[in-house]
Each structure stands twice: as structure tokens, then as C-alpha cells.
Design a protein around this motif. Structure first.
Motif, PDB file in Angstrom:
ATOM      1  N   GLY A  26       0.822  -1.200   0.000  1.00 24.42           N
ATOM      2  CA  GLY A  26       0.000   0.000   0.000  1.00 24.42           C
ATOM      3  C   GLY A  26       0.856   1.250   0.000  1.00 24.42           C
ATOM      4  O   GLY A  26       2.055   1.196  -0.270  1.00 24.42           O
ATOM      5  N   PRO A  27       0.258   2.412   0.296  1.00 28.62           N
ATOM      6  CA  PRO A  27       0.977   3.686   0.234  1.00 28.62           C
ATOM      7  C   PRO A  27       2.189   3.742   1.172  1.00 28.62           C
ATOM      8  O   PRO A  27       2.203   3.121   2.229  1.00 28.62           O
ATOM      9  CB  PRO A  27      -0.076   4.706   0.663  1.00 28.62           C
ATOM     10  N   THR A  28       3.174   4.535   0.773  1.00 23.10           N
ATOM     11  CA  THR A  28       4.384   4.733   1.562  1.00 23.10           C
ATOM     12  C   THR A  28       4.188   5.814   2.622  1.00 23.10           C
ATOM     13  O   THR A  28       4.651   5.677   3.742  1.00 23.10           O
ATOM     14  CB  THR A  28       5.562   5.126   0.643  1.00 23.10           C
ATOM     15  N   LEU A  29       3.504   6.909   2.260  1.00 16.18           N
ATOM     16  CA  LEU A  29       3.301   8.039   3.170  1.00 16.18           C
ATOM     17  C   LEU A  29       1.813   8.272   3.407  1.00 16.18           C
ATOM     18  O   LEU A  29       0.984   8.030   2.528  1.00 16.18           O
ATOM     19  CB  LEU A  29       3.918   9.316   2.590  1.00 16.18           C
ATOM     20  N   LEU A  30       1.486   8.775   4.600  1.00 18.87           N
ATOM     21  CA  LEU A  30       0.115   9.121   4.962  1.00 18.87           C
ATOM     22  C   LEU A  30       0.051  10.599   5.322  1.00 18.87           C
ATOM     23  O   LEU A  30       0.781  11.059   6.200  1.00 18.87           O
ATOM     24  CB  LEU A  30      -0.368   8.297   6.155  1.00 18.87           C
ATOM     25  N   ILE A  31      -0.812  11.333   4.632  1.00 19.07           N
ATOM     26  CA  ILE A  31      -1.108  12.729   4.971  1.00 19.07           C
ATOM     27  C   ILE A  31      -2.381  12.704   5.804  1.00 19.07           C
ATOM     28  O   ILE A  31      -3.426  12.275   5.321  1.00 19.07           O
ATOM     29  CB  ILE A  31      -1.311  13.586   3.709  1.00 19.07           C
ATOM     30  N   THR A  32      -2.309  13.152   7.057  1.00 19.45           N
ATOM     31  CA  THR A  32      -3.475  13.213   7.928  1.00 19.45           C
ATOM     32  C   THR A  32      -3.889  14.670   8.065  1.00 19.45           C
ATOM     33  O   THR A  32      -3.154  15.487   8.633  1.00 19.45           O
ATOM     34  CB  THR A  32      -3.171  12.617   9.321  1.00 19.45           C
ATOM     35  N   VAL A  33      -5.055  15.009   7.529  1.00 16.00           N
ATOM     36  CA  VAL A  33      -5.564  16.379   7.563  1.00 16.00           C
ATOM     37  C   VAL A  33      -6.242  16.600   8.906  1.00 16.00           C
ATOM     38  O   VAL A  33      -7.157  15.870   9.275  1.00 16.00           O
ATOM     39  CB  VAL A  33      -6.556  16.626   6.407  1.00 16.00           C
ATOM     40  N   THR A  34      -5.790  17.623   9.651  1.00 12.71           N
ATOM     41  CA  THR A  34      -6.347  17.918  10.966  1.00 12.71           C
ATOM     42  C   THR A  34      -7.224  19.165  10.967  1.00 12.71           C
ATOM     43  O   THR A  34      -8.008  19.375  11.880  1.00 12.71           O
ATOM     44  CB  THR A  34      -5.221  18.083  12.000  1.00 12.71           C
ATOM     45  N   ALA A  35      -7.077  20.016   9.966  1.00 13.02           N
ATOM     46  CA  ALA A  35      -7.884  21.219   9.763  1.00 13.02           C
ATOM     47  C   ALA A  35      -7.678  21.620   8.309  1.00 13.02           C
ATOM     48  O   ALA A  35      -6.763  21.107   7.660  1.00 13.02           O
ATOM     49  CB  ALA A  35      -7.427  22.336  10.712  1.00 13.02           C
ATOM     50  N   PRO A  36      -8.499  22.537   7.773  1.00 13.11           N
ATOM     51  CA  PRO A  36      -8.285  22.941   6.378  1.00 13.11           C
ATOM     52  C   PRO A  36      -6.837  23.388   6.139  1.00 13.11           C
ATOM     53  O   PRO A  36      -6.314  24.251   6.837  1.00 13.11           O
ATOM     54  CB  PRO A  36      -9.266  24.092   6.180  1.00 13.11           C
ATOM     55  N   ASN A  37      -6.177  22.765   5.179  1.00 16.98           N
ATOM     56  CA  ASN A  37      -4.789  23.033   4.810  1.00 16.98           C
ATOM     57  C   ASN A  37      -3.811  22.916   5.966  1.00 16.98           C
ATOM     58  O   ASN A  37      -2.778  23.579   5.996  1.00 16.98           O
ATOM     59  CB  ASN A  37      -4.657  24.371   4.095  1.00 16.98           C
ATOM     60  N   THR A  38      -4.117  22.071   6.921  1.00 18.88           N
ATOM     61  CA  THR A  38      -3.207  21.739   8.016  1.00 18.88           C
ATOM     62  C   THR A  38      -3.126  20.227   8.078  1.00 18.88           C
ATOM     63  O   THR A  38      -4.144  19.550   8.162  1.00 18.88           O
ATOM     64  CB  THR A  38      -3.733  22.295   9.361  1.00 18.88           C
TER      65      THR A  38
END
Length: 189
Positions: free
Chosen positions: A35-47
Motif C-alpha cells: 500500500g501507500p508509503t506516506l500518509l497525509i493526515t488532515v487535521t484542519a483545512p490546509n493543516t
């Protein structure tokens, strides 16, 4: 009653045999079989934060990165501004769609996943907007790919789109007007 016992046993066996950290944010493609190598976890708009999921990749065995994005902001998001010091949007034709990932009609790059596509890419390919077809609901994840071999510090939040700035300014004007009206109502009372 017998089928309920069998179903409960099957569920218990599935949980017992899965590793505790076995959260899957997308299927394997190319060299990224887990599966994916990196995870982007969005905590607020554009954060957001970026974490390492696996030590695989690049999925194309050359330089590209397979990423997942998880919305934990509490609301549906439609876009996410991304930036980097490297050319992450210099698409050269070997996106995850080349390796069997489902695409969507809005993505012309071949790097978007089932619901992602890109807009507002600058000339250097170092910033752009990740868009979600129909929005990405809170608690939901999806996946996509970018150019270059990226790590947890390669991607940062970008500058929000002009429409986002307009909404923020309009919100501040509204708050100011509400405070003014409240002050006037208190003065007249």
C-alpha cells in the motif's frame, strides 16, 4: 443461533490474526505491494501531518511516491494545497494509474487515485492543489501519487486557493458585524 456463533467466531479470528497496526489506506501497486508509503493526515483545512506507513517504494521502481490521505478535520474537505522544494507535480506518465489504480474522469495526469485530481500547479511543479471529487468526508481516506521519492518532510501545506481566502475574509467580516450589532444592542438597551 448457530450462524450467529459461527459469524462471531469468524470475526474474532479475523481480529486475532491481523496485526494491531494493520490499517490499510490503499491497495498495493507496482513495487509498493503493501500500500501507500506516506500518509497525509488532515487535521484542519490546509493543516496536516505526514507520517511514514511503509518502507517500500518508489512504486515505479524509479522515483515516484504512493501516498494516502486521511481526513481527520471534523468536516468534509474538497481541496488540499500541497507544496515542496522538489518537483512533485512534474508528472512524466508513470502515475499509479499506469500500475492498475482506478482513475477518475477529472484526473488527466494518471497520478490521481479513485477520487483525486490536481489543479493550480505552478510552473516549477513545486506547488498545486489536490482536489477530491465529491469531497473527502471526515474519517475517510483515499490515495494518489506524486513525482519524486518523498519523505515525511518533503511535503508541506501550500497556500490556500483564492476562494478559501475569500471565505475566510467574509467570515471575519461577518464576525465583526455581529460584534458591532451586539455592542449596538447593548448600548440601546
Amino acid at each position: 443461533m448457530r450462524w450467529q456463533i459461527l459469524a462471531a467466531s469468524a470475526v474474532a479470528l479475523a481480529f486475532a490474526s491481523a496485526p494491531a497496526n494493520a490499517v490499510v489506506f490503499g491497495p498495493g501497486f507496482g513495487a509498493d505491494t503493501l500500500g501507500p508509503t506516506l500518509l497525509i493526515t488532515v487535521t484542519a483545512p490546509n493543516t496536516f501531518t505526514v507520517t511514514q506507513l511503509t518502507n517500500q517504494g518508489p512504486y515505479d521502481s524509479i522515483e515516484d511516491t504512493y501516498l494516502a490521505v486521511l481526513n481527520s478535520s471534523g468536516a468534509t474537505i474538497n481541496t488540499l494545497a500541497l507544496s515542496s522544494s522538489t518537483d512533485i507535480f512534474g508528472f512524466d506518465g508513470d502515475g499509479i494509474n499506469t500500475f492498475g489504480a482506478p482513475g477518475n474522469a477529472s484526473d488527466t495526469s494518471g497520478y490521481g487515485g479513485p477520487i483525486t485530481f490536481f489543479t493550480n500547479i505552478n510552473g516549477a511543479g513545486t506547488s498545486g492543489t489536490l482536489n477530491f471529487v465529491g469531497g473527502l468526508a471526515n474519517g475517510v481516506s483515499t490515495y494518489f501519487s506524486l513525482e519524486e521519492a518523498l519523505n515525511t518532510t518533503s511535503i508541506q501545506p501550500g497556500v490556500p486557493e483564492p476562494s478559501t481566502w475569500a471565505m475566510m475574509i467574509l467570515g471575519f467580516v461577518g464576525l465583526g458585524f455581529m460584534a458591532y450589532r451586539r455592542k449596538e444592542n447593548l448600548r440601546l438597551a
